[in-house]
Design a protein around this motif. Structure first.
Motif, PDB file in Angstrom:
ATOM      1  N   SER A  60       0.828  -1.197   0.000  1.00  0.00           N
ATOM      2  CA  SER A  60       0.000   0.000   0.000  1.00  0.00           C
ATOM      3  C   SER A  60       0.865   1.252   0.000  1.00  0.00           C
ATOM      4  O   SER A  60       1.954   1.267   0.558  1.00  0.00           O
ATOM      5  N   VAL A  61       0.357   2.317  -0.612  1.00  0.00           N
ATOM      6  CA  VAL A  61       1.006   3.622  -0.563  1.00  0.00           C
ATOM      7  C   VAL A  61       0.525   4.306   0.713  1.00  0.00           C
ATOM      8  O   VAL A  61      -0.674   4.485   0.918  1.00  0.00           O
ATOM      9  N   VAL A  62       1.457   4.650   1.594  1.00  0.00           N
ATOM     10  CA  VAL A  62       1.149   5.260   2.884  1.00  0.00           C
ATOM     11  C   VAL A  62       1.708   6.677   2.885  1.00  0.00           C
ATOM     12  O   VAL A  62       2.909   6.865   2.697  1.00  0.00           O
ATOM     13  N   GLU A  63       0.833   7.659   3.107  1.00  0.00           N
ATOM     14  CA  GLU A  63       1.247   9.060   3.101  1.00  0.00           C
ATOM     15  C   GLU A  63       0.531   9.817   4.214  1.00  0.00           C
ATOM     16  O   GLU A  63      -0.595   9.487   4.574  1.00  0.00           O
ATOM     17  N   PHE A  64       1.199  10.844   4.719  1.00  0.00           N
ATOM     18  CA  PHE A  64       0.635  11.733   5.730  1.00  0.00           C
ATOM     19  C   PHE A  64       0.604  13.142   5.149  1.00  0.00           C
ATOM     20  O   PHE A  64       1.605  13.596   4.585  1.00  0.00           O
ATOM     21  N   TYR A  65      -0.525  13.825   5.322  1.00  0.00           N
ATOM     22  CA  TYR A  65      -0.709  15.180   4.816  1.00  0.00           C
ATOM     23  C   TYR A  65      -1.146  16.093   5.954  1.00  0.00           C
ATOM     24  O   TYR A  65      -1.926  15.675   6.811  1.00  0.00           O
ATOM     25  N   THR A 119       5.950   9.717   4.666  1.00  0.00           N
ATOM     26  CA  THR A 119       5.532   8.530   3.919  1.00  0.00           C
ATOM     27  C   THR A 119       5.942   7.279   4.695  1.00  0.00           C
ATOM     28  O   THR A 119       6.586   7.374   5.752  1.00  0.00           O
ATOM     29  N   ARG A 120       5.616   6.116   4.150  1.00  0.00           N
ATOM     30  CA  ARG A 120       6.021   4.853   4.776  1.00  0.00           C
ATOM     31  C   ARG A 120       7.531   4.809   4.988  1.00  0.00           C
ATOM     32  O   ARG A 120       8.012   4.229   5.967  1.00  0.00           O
ATOM     33  N   ALA A 121       8.297   5.394   4.101  1.00  0.00           N
ATOM     34  CA  ALA A 121       9.758   5.388   4.223  1.00  0.00           C
ATOM     35  C   ALA A 121      10.226   6.046   5.515  1.00  0.00           C
ATOM     36  O   ALA A 121      11.338   5.788   5.972  1.00  0.00           O
ATOM     37  N   ASP A 122       9.387   6.879   6.137  1.00  0.00           N
ATOM     38  CA  ASP A 122       9.734   7.550   7.384  1.00  0.00           C
ATOM     39  C   ASP A 122       9.397   6.718   8.625  1.00  0.00           C
ATOM     40  O   ASP A 122       9.667   7.131   9.738  1.00  0.00           O
ATOM     41  N   VAL A 170      -3.317   8.768   4.874  1.00  0.00           N
ATOM     42  CA  VAL A 170      -3.949   8.300   3.635  1.00  0.00           C
ATOM     43  C   VAL A 170      -3.229   7.035   3.195  1.00  0.00           C
ATOM     44  O   VAL A 170      -2.004   7.028   3.053  1.00  0.00           O
ATOM     45  N   ILE A 171      -3.997   5.955   3.028  1.00  0.00           N
ATOM     46  CA  ILE A 171      -3.435   4.692   2.545  1.00  0.00           C
ATOM     47  C   ILE A 171      -4.144   4.346   1.248  1.00  0.00           C
ATOM     48  O   ILE A 171      -5.375   4.250   1.213  1.00  0.00           O
ATOM     49  N   ASP A 172      -3.385   4.165   0.187  1.00  0.00           N
ATOM     50  CA  ASP A 172      -3.943   3.859  -1.133  1.00  0.00           C
ATOM     51  C   ASP A 172      -5.062   4.825  -1.502  1.00  0.00           C
ATOM     52  O   ASP A 172      -6.143   4.426  -1.932  1.00  0.00           O
ATOM     53  N   ARG A 173      -4.801   6.114  -1.296  1.00  0.00           N
ATOM     54  CA  ARG A 173      -5.730   7.193  -1.665  1.00  0.00           C
ATOM     55  C   ARG A 173      -7.034   7.159  -0.856  1.00  0.00           C
ATOM     56  O   ARG A 173      -8.015   7.766  -1.240  1.00  0.00           O
ATOM     57  N   GLU A 174      -7.050   6.448   0.269  1.00  0.00           N
ATOM     58  CA  GLU A 174      -8.204   6.430   1.169  1.00  0.00           C
ATOM     59  C   GLU A 174      -7.824   7.139   2.459  1.00  0.00           C
ATOM     60  O   GLU A 174      -6.809   6.818   3.075  1.00  0.00           O
ATOM     61  N   LEU A 175      -8.655   8.103   2.865  1.00  0.00           N
ATOM     62  CA  LEU A 175      -8.435   8.802   4.123  1.00  0.00           C
ATOM     63  C   LEU A 175      -8.776   7.845   5.259  1.00  0.00           C
ATOM     64  O   LEU A 175      -9.911   7.396   5.380  1.00  0.00           O
ATOM     65  N   ILE A 176      -7.799   7.520   6.079  1.00  0.00           N
ATOM     66  CA  ILE A 176      -7.973   6.566   7.168  1.00  0.00           C
ATOM     67  C   ILE A 176      -8.256   7.291   8.475  1.00  0.00           C
ATOM     68  O   ILE A 176      -9.143   6.900   9.233  1.00  0.00           O
TER      69      ILE A 176
END
Length: 189
Positions: free
Chosen positions: A52-57, A86-89, A132-138
């Motif tokens: 999954s793509v994991v991002e924080f905004y 991101t997940r890398a962090d 946001v995981i896979d373009r879904e706001l969690i």
């Protein structure tokens, strides 16, 4: 950016937890994403293609120039266009339960990620940090104070939700509902 709403627990509050003593499952080390020609995050050779793509905004409830509007059942959220983390962090993601039985997802950040988290949270007290995981706001917990310990936890409605979200963040597929993950094959001597 088109986002879908998955689960957003009402009145989430950003908390820092001392994760010492908690049983946590480590994230896959070395998992990183690299941007492609369009600027979208793509898995690196070390990361499974299905991760999954994991991002924080950074997000807020008031519209402002340059922010992306996200419609929610009870209003709107306005997010920055670029992720701040991101997940890398991350180094760990785990499902946790406190003494009162409340469920959380606990995150531990790498040294560099912890510095970013501290900087972002210090500059955005009162705003939200949207996961946001896979373009879904969690989740979009409000930043109540600078987060300077390299950890973040946010409440979720159930133990299953905590396990599923933590697994996605780690880049693992969650076990099927109502069933356990298959046992690993025994190691051969």
């Amino acid at each position: 950016m088109q986002l879908t709403l998955r689960k957003l627990a009402p009145a989430l509050v950003v908390m820092t937890l001392a994760l010492a003593g908690c049983k946590t499952a480590p994230t896959k080390s070395g998992a990183a994403a690299t941007p492609d020609a369009t600027g979208q995050q793509q898995p690196s050779a070390q990361q499974p293609a299905t991760a999954s793509v994991v991002e924080f905004y950074v997000a807020q409830t008031q519209s402002a120039p340059g922010l992306v509007e996200v419609s929610l059942p009870d209003g709107k959220l306005y997010m920055q266009q670029q992720p701040v983390l991101t997940r890398a962090d991350l180094t760990e993601a785990a499902a946790l339960v406190d003494r009162q039985g409340a469920n959380f997802v606990g995150l531990r950040f790498s040294e560099a990620g912890a510095r970013k988290l501290n900087d972002v949270s210090s500059q955005n007290v009162g705003n939200m940090l949207a996961l946001v995981i896979d373009r879904e706001l969690i989740a979009a917990p409000r930043i109540g104070e600078p987060l300077n310990r390299g950890v973040l936890a946010f409440g979720v409605p159930s133990a299953q939700a905590a396990s599923d979200i933590a697994a996605k963040i780690r880049g693992e597929s969650a076990p099927p509902a109502g069933g356990a993950a298959p046992a690993p094959a025994p190691a051969k001597p």
